[in-house]
Design an enzyme around this catalytic site. Sequence first.
Site, PDB file in Angstrom:
ATOM      1  N   TYR A 143     -53.605  22.883  16.273  1.00 46.71           N
ATOM      2  CA  TYR A 143     -54.944  22.882  16.864  1.00 46.71           C
ATOM      3  C   TYR A 143     -55.074  21.867  17.998  1.00 46.71           C
ATOM      4  O   TYR A 143     -56.032  21.891  18.760  1.00 46.71           O
ATOM      5  CB  TYR A 143     -56.016  22.580  15.805  1.00 46.71           C
ATOM      6  CG  TYR A 143     -56.185  23.665  14.750  1.00 46.71           C
ATOM      7  CD1 TYR A 143     -55.577  24.905  14.890  1.00 46.71           C
ATOM      8  CD2 TYR A 143     -56.958  23.450  13.628  1.00 46.71           C
ATOM      9  CE1 TYR A 143     -55.724  25.882  13.929  1.00 46.71           C
ATOM     10  CE2 TYR A 143     -57.112  24.430  12.658  1.00 46.71           C
ATOM     11  CZ  TYR A 143     -56.487  25.646  12.813  1.00 46.71           C
ATOM     12  OH  TYR A 143     -56.641  26.622  11.856  1.00 46.71           O
ATOM     13  N   LYS A 189     -43.753  25.614   6.136  1.00 45.70           N
ATOM     14  CA  LYS A 189     -43.040  26.876   6.402  1.00 45.70           C
ATOM     15  C   LYS A 189     -41.661  26.473   6.917  1.00 45.70           C
ATOM     16  O   LYS A 189     -41.237  26.831   8.033  1.00 45.70           O
ATOM     17  CB  LYS A 189     -43.844  27.706   7.424  1.00 45.70           C
ATOM     18  CG  LYS A 189     -43.369  29.119   7.600  1.00 45.70           C
ATOM     19  CD  LYS A 189     -43.620  30.015   6.398  1.00 45.70           C
ATOM     20  CE  LYS A 189     -43.014  31.384   6.638  1.00 45.70           C
ATOM     21  NZ  LYS A 189     -42.986  32.222   5.441  1.00 45.70           N
ATOM     22  N   ASP A 221     -46.971  30.855   2.465  1.00 41.89           N
ATOM     23  CA  ASP A 221     -47.262  32.207   1.964  1.00 41.89           C
ATOM     24  C   ASP A 221     -47.247  32.218   0.442  1.00 41.89           C
ATOM     25  O   ASP A 221     -48.132  32.804  -0.207  1.00 41.89           O
ATOM     26  CB  ASP A 221     -46.291  33.247   2.549  1.00 41.89           C
ATOM     27  CG  ASP A 221     -44.869  32.733   2.681  1.00 41.89           C
ATOM     28  OD1 ASP A 221     -44.631  31.538   2.457  1.00 41.89           O
ATOM     29  OD2 ASP A 221     -43.971  33.546   3.000  1.00 41.89           O
ATOM     30  N   ASP A 245     -56.508  24.319   6.688  1.00 43.95           N
ATOM     31  CA  ASP A 245     -57.751  24.995   7.066  1.00 43.95           C
ATOM     32  C   ASP A 245     -57.891  26.280   6.247  1.00 43.95           C
ATOM     33  O   ASP A 245     -58.928  26.566   5.644  1.00 43.95           O
ATOM     34  CB  ASP A 245     -57.670  25.315   8.572  1.00 43.95           C
ATOM     35  CG  ASP A 245     -58.989  25.801   9.136  1.00 43.95           C
ATOM     36  OD1 ASP A 245     -59.993  25.787   8.411  1.00 43.95           O
ATOM     37  OD2 ASP A 245     -58.993  26.214  10.315  1.00 43.95           O
ATOM     38  N   ASP A 249     -60.241  26.907   2.437  1.00 49.57           N
ATOM     39  CA  ASP A 249     -61.261  27.958   2.299  1.00 49.57           C
ATOM     40  C   ASP A 249     -60.935  28.871   1.125  1.00 49.57           C
ATOM     41  O   ASP A 249     -61.822  29.293   0.382  1.00 49.57           O
ATOM     42  CB  ASP A 249     -61.363  28.791   3.579  1.00 49.57           C
ATOM     43  CG  ASP A 249     -62.484  28.285   4.478  1.00 49.57           C
ATOM     44  OD1 ASP A 249     -62.825  27.091   4.337  1.00 49.57           O
ATOM     45  OD2 ASP A 249     -63.005  29.065   5.294  1.00 49.57           O
TER      46      ASP A 249
END
Length: 355
Positions: A143, A189, A221, A245, A249
Amino acid sequence: MAEKKIVILAGDGIGPEITAEAVRVLDAVASVSGVKFVYDPRDIGGCAIDKFGEPLTEATVAACKAADGVLLGAVGGPKWDNQPADKRPEKGLLGIRAAMGLYANLRPAVIYPELASASPLKSEVLSKGVDVMVVRELIGGIYFGPRGTTEDGAAYDTEIYSETEVRRIAKVAFDLAMKRRKKVTSVDKANVLVSSRLWRKVVTEVAQDYPEVTLGHLYVDNASMQLVRDPSQFDILLCPNMFGDILSDEASQITGSIGMLPSSSVGEGKAGLFEPIHGSAPDIAGKDIANPIATILAAAMMLDNMDMTNEAELVRKAVGDVIAAGYRTFDMGEGNRVGCKSMGELIARRVLAAN
Ligand code: NAD
């Protein structure tokens, strides 16, 4: 008498209602603990635009940096939707996070047994309990890396992490683990991304300073799958910015209730920023029906950060007791219906009763 200075950024919409109830609960904590809270109310977001022409003033930033803690309601609403991009309410929020150097975002997701029916997960999946803390790196990674478009119309974003950035967020996670169930699951990852391989290496190094903490690694994942398959296996999920992020959620949805979930952001200074995860809910503002529990639990996280862990536990227990007694704001489903103010009063009364 010990004194703690707390900046209150009530903000817009339901912000003033829910922060007032958190202050009511903090007042109850003050009277049972002997600590004096000195409140410094300031404007942020839309109300600051109305008053000062900008969503965050230098004076507010200075006050927040000098405080022991900052409690935020929420910002924004339709009134300010057409403001230019640099004068929008959420600029105030991003601005204060950056100004305070808040690099760690902590989001607990806890299931209250009485509210388990609100969760989209089956009861047998929840039967072992859910108490997950997502620790998300907040001011680095993709980001914030270089981004742009090329001459032939492609677009790119860049994930960059330095060892220093990974080490400081890993330390936050391990320190927290020592106060909890001593288990950190680091998410990356590393099978594909070079930046993830650095992440994994540095997290593994930091773990050596915490021999009591069990460290595991999961690819993102797999982590997202495991979170809905068996959330009870997690204590702390340590994540780079973007993975955190998304997973925070996902974790919050497991609990099924937006009005119940707090969040804290901590970093370089002594003060952190403590807030509910929900927004300013303009559709219910001013009606005394908003759920103040997320903000009250954010205040409990602030107490933790001020080394008032017993008092923080007291607040969390009071919230649990009120829920167990059947009291519900409208978003919490069937029960003994109460408004925002009554919910705050019920929780504050239980804190006082613990004296
Ligand atoms: P929202 O979280 O404000 O509301 C989503 C839904 O949840 C609404 O139906 C609302 O009534 C309900 N809700 C939220 N908090 C609740 C509570 N405490 N009790 C009961 N019900 C609650 O999200 P939105 O509608 O997308 O955004 C509204 C405004 O809030 C926008 O201006 C947005 O930019 C802003 N926003 C601010 C923040 C923040 O300040 N951190 C975060 C998200 C959105």
